[in-house]
Design a protein around this motif. Structure first.
Motif, PDB file in Angstrom:
ATOM      1  N   TYR A  82      38.221   3.832 -15.045  1.00 25.24           N
ATOM      2  CA  TYR A  82      37.492   4.634 -16.039  1.00 25.24           C
ATOM      3  C   TYR A  82      37.044   3.760 -17.214  1.00 25.24           C
ATOM      4  O   TYR A  82      35.887   3.833 -17.656  1.00 25.24           O
TER       5      TYR A  82
ATOM      6  N   PHE B 268      28.166   6.786 -18.682  1.00 22.20           N
ATOM      7  CA  PHE B 268      27.818   7.756 -19.735  1.00 22.20           C
ATOM      8  C   PHE B 268      26.425   7.450 -20.286  1.00 22.20           C
ATOM      9  O   PHE B 268      25.600   8.364 -20.472  1.00 22.20           O
ATOM     10  N   ASN B 269      26.145   6.177 -20.529  1.00 21.29           N
ATOM     11  CA  ASN B 269      24.818   5.799 -21.035  1.00 21.29           C
ATOM     12  C   ASN B 269      23.738   5.981 -19.972  1.00 21.29           C
ATOM     13  O   ASN B 269      22.595   6.327 -20.302  1.00 21.29           O
TER      14      ASN B 269
ATOM     15  N   PHE C 236      33.674  11.450 -12.289  1.00 19.53           N
ATOM     16  CA  PHE C 236      35.046  10.950 -12.100  1.00 19.53           C
ATOM     17  C   PHE C 236      35.929  12.005 -11.430  1.00 19.53           C
ATOM     18  O   PHE C 236      36.864  11.650 -10.704  1.00 19.53           O
ATOM     19  N   SER C 237      35.629  13.249 -11.657  1.00 19.56           N
ATOM     20  CA  SER C 237      36.374  14.305 -10.945  1.00 19.56           C
ATOM     21  C   SER C 237      36.123  14.213  -9.442  1.00 19.56           C
ATOM     22  O   SER C 237      37.044  14.380  -8.631  1.00 19.56           O
TER      23      SER C 237
ATOM     24  N   THR D 241      29.412  12.737 -16.642  1.00 17.53           N
ATOM     25  CA  THR D 241      30.404  11.648 -16.520  1.00 17.53           C
ATOM     26  C   THR D 241      31.737  12.207 -16.047  1.00 17.53           C
ATOM     27  O   THR D 241      32.376  11.654 -15.136  1.00 17.53           O
ATOM     28  N   GLN D 242      32.133  13.295 -16.666  1.00 21.08           N
ATOM     29  CA  GLN D 242      33.418  13.900 -16.264  1.00 21.08           C
ATOM     30  C   GLN D 242      33.353  14.405 -14.826  1.00 21.08           C
ATOM     31  O   GLN D 242      34.310  14.235 -14.057  1.00 21.08           O
TER      32      GLN D 242
ATOM     33  N   LYS E 173      27.945  13.832 -21.048  1.00 20.94           N
ATOM     34  CA  LYS E 173      29.408  14.004 -21.082  1.00 20.94           C
ATOM     35  C   LYS E 173      29.884  14.792 -19.852  1.00 20.94           C
ATOM     36  O   LYS E 173      30.831  14.397 -19.157  1.00 20.94           O
TER      37      LYS E 173
ATOM     38  N   ALA F 226      33.148   3.950 -17.345  1.00 23.13           N
ATOM     39  CA  ALA F 226      32.794   5.205 -18.031  1.00 23.13           C
ATOM     40  C   ALA F 226      31.652   5.008 -19.020  1.00 23.13           C
ATOM     41  O   ALA F 226      30.723   5.822 -19.084  1.00 23.13           O
ATOM     42  N   ARG F 227      31.708   3.927 -19.781  1.00 28.25           N
ATOM     43  CA  ARG F 227      30.676   3.690 -20.797  1.00 28.25           C
ATOM     44  C   ARG F 227      29.319   3.479 -20.140  1.00 28.25           C
ATOM     45  O   ARG F 227      28.302   4.022 -20.597  1.00 28.25           O
ATOM     46  N   LEU F 228      29.307   2.681 -19.078  1.00 28.29           N
ATOM     47  CA  LEU F 228      28.045   2.418 -18.375  1.00 28.29           C
ATOM     48  C   LEU F 228      27.454   3.714 -17.826  1.00 28.29           C
ATOM     49  O   LEU F 228      26.247   3.974 -17.971  1.00 28.29           O
TER      50      LEU F 228
END
Lengths: 184, 288
Positions: free
Chosen positions: A12, A20-21, A42-43, A38-39, A35, A16-18
């Motif tokens: 994560y 998310f952007n 990963f879920s 992204t969540q 947001k 995650a940052r990559l």
């Protein structure tokens, strides 16, 4: 169990940052959507971790999921630039053309974002992965499940299309390049 | 050498990034002009591409919210734990199959059958300790009774149903056995009678109730005062049957009528063929 949690946390933190952007740019600069997406991504990794093929790059697997999510989102909303936005874009361009001296980098960025939003999902994703996520053509081809030649072709035509839309910035861009000592 | 095999659109990107149009080799210019209209377009694309590269590197990167990570870590831990819950759910809750084909139902049924069979066969093959404890004291009582009583007393022990409370005379057989004449204790009638009286007095002192019952039975069985003569004659018969007795020692004058009746009863019992207690009872009922 604890080791798995730590491994997941490491993944994560790395991606995650990559992502998310990526979602933020792909989904009309909507932070809340980025947001949620992204969540959700990963879920899906948590729930469908058995689908990962270790022979493939994890990064390309992540981006292939992200790409499909964006495609579904585009299909849902059928994002099109309506007449109002088109008028606004043209007006803005004409205004900028008349007052090209006052144009700055910020306005170029805004128009670039607008031009990118008008691209179809495939071209947009290819462009995003290539220039923002800085992925190689091979990685993009794996993520988008197409040949490297197709990726190269998409990139070229995307660039050509952007160039035609941002032609008004030709002079200022040349000036910028000169200032940056990139042009003689 | 064909340009298509050497240059493709990505190569144009590379050329755009690294070379101006006037820096291109002739073959590179030929390749570029096959995809682009003219030098101006090449330079325009180059400036756009350079700016894009610049923007992508200088563009601000947003940081994802911490809540995303928190939610995901919670989901991760719950997902790992929930695998067991899912297994449990597959047993009973939310069944997607008929109840009898559920794994839990089948396991529970199997355990029940196994437990039942174990309990059943274990109970049949091995006597429980409770039964053993119940049997042992009964055997011990029987052994004790045989050791405490004489063989003669056991022989005389009647097989009488004593459920009738009125006929319960537990010690009477012992009295009969003690009074029964044997080879060793053959004595004159008077001596026997005195001994029997001594025993009677002993019994009276120990168990008055039993004696009362005996007396009552004797009263019924004994001849009435009107038949006292015949009683005496029976006593005489008894004294005559014992060859070792001394007639001179026989004296009825000192005994009361009741004593005579008792004596006659016991001596009659000793000499008569009524040796069994059940016969005695029958005779008593007959007399009534």
């Amino acid at each position: 169990m604890e080791k798995d949690a730590k491994a997941f946390e490491a993944l994560y933190d790395r991606y995650a940052r990559l992502l998310f952007n990526y979602f933020h740019r792909m989904l009309w600069k909507d932070r809340e959507k980025a947001k949620d997406f992204t969540q959700e991504l990963f879920s899906k990794i948590i729930q469908k971790s058995e689908l990962y093929n270790p022979e493939r790059s994890f990064k390309t697997w992540l981006y292939s999921i992200a790409h499909n999510m964006c495609k579904n989102e585009y299909a849902k909303h059928e994002v099109r630039v309506d007449a109002h936005e088109q008028i606004r874009y043209s007006g803005n361009a004409s205004q900028q053309e008349s007052t090209s001296v006052s144009m700055d980098k910020a306005s170029f960025k805004e128009d670039l974002a607008l031009a990118l939003s008008e691209l179809d999902a495939v071209k947009r994703t290819t462009f995003e992965l290539r220039f923002y996520q800085e992925m190689s053509v091979q990685e993009i081809s794996e993520a988008m499940e197409c040949s490297e030649g197709t990726v190269k072709s998409r990139l070229f035509y995307t660039l050509k299309e952007l160039n035609s839309k941002l032609k008004i910035y030709e002079h200022i861009l040349k000036a910028l390049l000169i200032l940056m000592n990139l042009l003689p | 050498m064909k340009f298509e095999s050497k240059y493709d659109p990505e190569d144009i990107e590379s050329l755009l990034l690294h070379k101006q149009f006037n820096e291109l080799y002739p073959e590179e210019k030929e390749f570029v002009l096959r995809h682009l209209e003219n030098e101006q377009e090449y330079e325009s694309m180059r400036s756009v591409l350079m700016e894009l590269k610049n923007i992508s590197t200088t563009d601000e990167w947003l940081e994802p919210d911490a809540s995303i990570k928190k939610n995901l870590m919670r989901e991760f831990s719950s997902e790992k734990k929930s695998r067991f819950v899912i297994w449990l759910n597959s047993l009973f809750a939310f069944p997607d199959r008929p109840w009898y084909s559920q794994r839990g139902v089948q396991i529970a049924f199997g355990v029940f059958i196994l437990g039942f069979l174990l309990f059943r066969y274990a109970g049949d093959n091995q006597p429980s300790s409770q039964f053993a404890e119940n049997v042992k004291p009964a055997n011990e009582n029987r052994v004790d009774s045989t050791s405490s009583e004489s063989a003669a007393a056991l022989a005389e022990k009647p097989a009488v149903d004593t459920t009738n409370k009125n006929l319960a005379i537990p010690k009477a057989p012992q009295v009969f056995a003690a009074l029964a004449p044997t080879k060793d204790n053959a004595e004159p009638t008077v001596a026997v009678n005195s001994e029997s009286r001594a025993k009677m007095s002993e019994i009276e002192s120990s168990d008055e109730v039993v004696l009362d019952n005996v007396r009552e039975e004797v009263t019924y069985a004994a001849p009435t005062s009107a038949d006292s003569k015949s009683d005496l004659s029976s006593a005489e018969v008894f004294s005559n049957t014992n060859s070792n007795t001394n007639p001179s020692s026989t004296s009825f004058s000192s005994t009361s009528v009741n004593q005579l009746k008792e004596t006659a009863f016991y001596t009659t019992q000793a000499a008569s063929p009524i040796s069994d207690y059940s016969d005695l009872m029958n005779s008593l009922f007959t007399a009534r």
